[in-house]
Design an enzyme around this catalytic site. Structure first.
Site, short mmCIF file in Angstrom:
data_model
loop_
_atom_site.label_atom_id
_atom_site.label_comp_id
_atom_site.label_asym_id
_atom_site.label_seq_id
_atom_site.Cartn_x
_atom_site.Cartn_y
_atom_site.Cartn_z
N ASP A 139 -17.48 119.91 -50.49
CA ASP A 139 -15.82 119.31 -50.47
C ASP A 139 -15.41 119.65 -49.10
OD1 ASP A 139 -12.88 118.61 -50.52
OD2 ASP A 139 -12.82 119.87 -52.43
N ASP A 183 -35.03 95.73 -6.58
CA ASP A 183 -35.02 94.76 -6.40
C ASP A 183 -35.62 96.34 -5.30
OD1 ASP A 183 -34.82 91.87 -6.18
OD2 ASP A 183 -32.82 92.11 -5.88
N ASP A 241 -40.67 82.40 -3.61
CA ASP A 241 -39.17 82.29 -3.68
C ASP A 241 -38.47 81.85 -3.76
OD1 ASP A 241 -37.21 84.87 -4.61
OD2 ASP A 241 -38.87 85.83 -5.47
N ASP A 242 -36.94 82.34 -4.17
CA ASP A 242 -36.01 81.24 -3.74
C ASP A 242 -36.18 81.08 -2.51
OD1 ASP A 242 -33.32 80.69 -3.61
OD2 ASP A 242 -32.27 82.86 -3.73
N CYS A 271 -36.48 88.61 -14.20
CA CYS A 271 -36.16 89.06 -13.33
C CYS A 271 -34.16 89.24 -13.49
CB CYS A 271 -36.94 88.76 -11.84
SG CYS A 271 -35.84 89.42 -10.53
N ARG A 282 -22.46 86.55 -6.80
CA ARG A 282 -23.19 85.88 -5.43
C ARG A 282 -23.24 85.24 -5.40
NH1 ARG A 282 -29.58 85.41 -5.28
NH2 ARG A 282 -29.59 86.51 -3.26
N LYS A 325 -41.40 82.31 -11.92
CA LYS A 325 -40.48 83.67 -11.60
C LYS A 325 -38.60 83.18 -12.59
CE LYS A 325 -38.48 87.69 -8.06
NZ LYS A 325 -38.89 87.63 -7.14
N ASP A 333 -35.72 83.94 -13.05
CA ASP A 333 -34.44 84.90 -12.29
C ASP A 333 -32.78 84.78 -12.85
OD1 ASP A 333 -33.19 86.79 -10.72
OD2 ASP A 333 -33.80 86.67 -8.71
N MET A 334 -32.17 85.57 -12.31
CA MET A 334 -30.80 85.54 -13.46
C MET A 334 -29.94 87.03 -11.91
SD MET A 334 -28.72 87.80 -15.42
CE MET A 334 -27.32 86.44 -16.47
N ASN A 335 -29.10 86.23 -11.47
CA ASN A 335 -28.53 87.10 -10.51
C ASN A 335 -26.79 87.25 -10.59
OD1 ASN A 335 -30.53 88.22 -8.77
ND2 ASN A 335 -31.03 86.21 -8.27
C1 DGJ Z 1 -33.79 88.58 -6.56
C2 DGJ Z 1 -34.24 89.17 -6.97
O1 DGJ Z 1 -34.56 90.40 -7.95
C3 DGJ Z 1 -35.27 88.93 -5.63
O2 DGJ Z 1 -37.05 89.67 -6.14
C4 DGJ Z 1 -35.05 87.58 -5.17
O3 DGJ Z 1 -35.45 86.65 -6.35
C5 DGJ Z 1 -33.86 86.79 -5.31
N1 DGJ Z 1 -32.95 87.37 -6.46
C6 DGJ Z 1 -34.24 85.76 -4.03
O4 DGJ Z 1 -32.70 85.59 -4.47
#
Ligand code: DGJ
Length: 723
Positions: free
Chosen positions: A50, A545, A363-364, A523, A440, A473, A475-477
């Site tokens: 209790d 990164d 890459d980008d 990523c 960004r 790859k 990515d998403m930033n």
């Molecule tokens: C963030 C990633 O982590 C990097 O490796 C690279 O691909 C850049 N973006 C490119 O914009």
């Protein structure tokens, strides 16, 4: 694996036992989770007392010792006397928020349950599934608690499905994936925290009264906290002590909270973050919460990690390469950023091919008018000014060098300076009447909308179908802000965060379905979405990164507590390092990157002849031992911050091992040190680096003398082979 005796449910794995019991009031009590014991009813362990201000349900009558506030709950409710962290909360049409769940039946199934639209561990008859049905009779809500038991990996998964069985809509405001109560014990809470370029640093602290939590509200699992946490005994270390890992198979907003109560009880809760979450369930509708994967180890963190690693490799990841080793890749990002053309890429590729690289990743910067990061996301067509003739011209030339070809995309995003945005400004997330917040220089597309995903998918598919591409790859930033969808009514805006995650999963599923042999690496500005949800679709994730080898030791150390080496994207980059300005020897950069998927991210056309020779050796060494490195049992031999950092991979048959040691900054008169190895067979003799041989027990108990090395951050590797 699953024993059911009247209303006692016991889940056994090889070394652990988990138990719950529906009591006389049909309340589902959690009775035990820990080292394996027999399937006895363990409810005798529960203590009733209790306690002031801990209320009693009506049916307890005069029994003031019966309170939801003090008894260990399997899936906690709210508004009815449990004042601790609630697992579930829903709003009924009358505005009430109380939830009261009682046991209403169960089902035992062979194999593993699946979750529609959500990633989950999978497998065949090595699994058993238990579903426990709970009912809130007044609200006419059914809650199904799913348990998947994978005996050999000491792993238990959990998921929750909520069904509205009433005649009016209900608004679900919380729905955790797991709740774990302990009536006693002193625990430490371990979380993995950081920021962009310094992800997943281990933080450990004793659980103190109240709630301690980590979370993400960024629309991604985030760089800042990981949806994997540990509760452990205060004496637990790598090789001793009880620890409980809890990992969410989810890539969006999460909450991981641990609570120590008035009575020194402990609760761990893990699931979707209630922040901005509200899901309307019309009559007959259901909602499925993502899966959580628990591993209990009675023998410290090392064993827990190895169990996660095995389960992830064998029962989560889909291997597009069907057992073949992952390619050693060369990526141009740190060498060129977006400032390149086809000739520059070929120059790097020509330098890389003879050094043993298998895959060239562009890459980008290859699309639209992308010369910097302020434009063109969304315009997924080749920039022919940079790449005359498009990929049709470039890819065969790369392939002629003996390498396969990979490409970078960022499907979830758009720049305002893009044809896509100009055509469909309403396709972005954004609150009417408010300016959109940029990250960004980009906005997030509303991935909760099918037509948005369809458009982006079609344009990316066109690129992928136009050339021989074997790697993507994804990515998403940026973090998500202004989370509001033009396609949903006002009372459903609390669904947008989760619907966006479901949209990402749906698109990844399509990608995997259309290109089953293509390797996808995910990523998010490095390791901003390093979680089991993404790993289900993408067998590797760019870890950070930050490519500085010394920082990487810490990042990869923290990551290794849950995630296997084969998941960690890791590259050798140029010095001085772009993120830290530090110069670390090439040997050491290779050793650090090699405990990951391994690749290079530098302009190899500029490498000095002696560096090229070393790189050739590194790729050859990696390829020779790729199976051991990526699929071996992983042992952390040291923590961080000491004179050296060391780790080890051991083959499952214990006949081979690779030990990697990275020393700290140079010091004079460094003391003699021996490194004790782990996981060897004490009865076998091992040859070390092809030379003298030593018994396993001696190497593990007495150790191996580390050679004195000069300079900052040197490294050594020992390859052990049983005679
Ligand atoms: C963030 C990633 O982590 C990097 O490796 C690279 O691909 C850049 N973006 C490119 O914009």
């Amino acid at each position: 694996m699953i024993q059911i005796d009247r209303r006692v449910f016991t889940l056994h794995t090889r070394n652990t036992t988990y138990q719950m019991k529906a009591d006389g009031h049909h309340v589902l009590l959690h009775t035990y989770y820990g080292p394996r014991v027999s399937g006895e009813d363990l409810s005798y362990l529960i203590q009733y007392a209790d306690r002031g201000f801990s209320p009693n349900p009506q049916e307890a009558g005069d029994d003031r010792t019966y309170s939801l506030d003090t008894l260990p709950q399997e899936y906690s409710t709210c508004g009815g006397g449990d004042f601790r962290l609630p697992s579930i909360e829903f709003e009924r049409p009358d505005g009430s928020l109380t939830a009261d769940l009682r046991y209403a039946g169960h089902e035992l199934r062979k194999g593993k349950y699946g979750l529609p639209g959500l990633p989950a561990l999978w497998g065949g008859d090595e699994w058993e599934t238990l579903v426990v049905f709970m009912e809130d009779a007044a609200a006419r809500m059914r809650v199904e608690l799913y348990y998947g038991v994978l005996e050999r990996h000491d792993l238990i998964t959990r998921a929750v499905r909520v069904v509205n069985r009433g005649e009016t809509a209900v608004r679900l405001r919380r729905c955790a994936s797991m709740c774990l109560d302990f009536q006693g014990g002193d625990f430490d809470f371990i979380t993995f925290d950081g920021c962009h370029t310094l992800e997943r640093n281990l933080n450990r602290a004793p659980l103190r009264p109240g709630v301690q939590s980590v979370e993400s509200i960024r629309g991604m699992s985030s760089h800042h906290h990981n949806p994997f946490v540990i509760l452990c005994g205060q004496n637990a270390d790598e090789d001793h002590g009880l620890c409980y890992g809890a990992a969410l198979v989810y890539s969006g907003n999460f909450l991981a909270a641990a609570e120590r109560t008035q009575l020194e009880h402990n609760r761990l809760l893990l699931g979707i973050n209630p922040y901005h979450f509200c899901w309307t369930l019309e009559p007959g509708d259901s909602f499925t919460a993502p899966e959580a994967a628990m591993v209990c180890s009675p023998n410290g963190f090392g064993e827990m990690s190895r169990q996660y690693h095995r389960a992830i490799r064998e029962n989560l990841i889909h291997d597009p390469l069907q057992g073949r080793d992952r390619p050693v890749l060369i990526n141009n990002w740190e060498a060129t950023e977006a400032d390149f053309d086809g000739e520059k890429l070929l120059e790097i590729a020509r330098a890389a091919a003879p050094l043993g690289m298998d895959l060239f990743v562009m890459d980008d910067g290859w699309f639209g008018r992308r010369d910097n990061d302020a434009s063109s996301l969304g315009d997924w067509y080749v920039n022919e000014k940079k790449l005359p003739g498009g990929l049709e011209a470039l890819v065969p030339r790369i392939r002629a060098l003996g390498m396969s070809f990979g490409i970078w995309i960022e499907p979830e995003m758009v720049n305002e300076d893009s044809d896509l945005y100009r055509a469909h400004p309403d396709w972005t997330l954004g609150v009417p009447g408010r300016p959109r917040t940029r990250g960004r220089s980009q906005l997030a597309l509303d991935f909760s909308r099918r037509e948005v995903r369809d458009h982006v998918y079609a344009s990316i598919k066109k690129v992928l179908d136009g050339a021989d591409i074997s790697y993507v790859k994804w990515d998403m930033n940026r973090s998500l802000t202004d989370v509001w969808s033009a396609a949903l009514p006002s009372d459903r805006q609390g669904e947008v965060f989760h619907r966006c995650v479901l949209g990402v999963y749906e698109m990844l599923d399509r990608l995997r379905g259309d290109y089953p042999r293509m390797l996808i690496e995910s990523c998010a500005g490095g390791g901003g979405r390093f979680d089991l949800g993404m790993l289900y679709y993408t067998p590797q994730i760019w870890c950070s990164d930050n490519t500085d080898a010394i920082d990487r030791l810490a990042i990869q150390y923290g990551t290794s507590f849950c995630y296997p080496v084969s998941a960690m994207g890791s590259h050798v980059s140029a010095v001085p390092n772009a993120q830290t300005g530090r110069s670390v020897p090439l040997e050491t950069r290779g050793v650090a990157a090699m405990s990951g998927t391994f690749g290079y991210e530098m302009d190899l056309s500029l490498a000095a002849p002696e560096d090229r020779a070393l790189i050739r050796k590194q790729t050859a060494f990696f390829k020779e031992h790729a199976g051991l490195i990526q699929n071996g049992d992983y042992y952390r031999l040291t923590g961080l911050g000491g004179p050296f950092t060391a780790w080890e991979q051991v083959s499952p048959d214990h006949r081979e091992a690779l030990i990697s040691v990275v020393y700290g900054a140079a010091r004079a008169a460094a003391p003699f040190r021996a490194l004790r190895l782990k996981g060897l067979d004490p009865a076998l003799r091992y040859q070390v680096n092809g030379q003298g041989s030593y018994p396993g027990d001696v190497l593990m108990r007495a150790g191996w003398p580390l050679p004195p090395l000069r300079g900052d951050y040197p490294a050594v590797q020992l390859y052990l082979q049983a005679l």
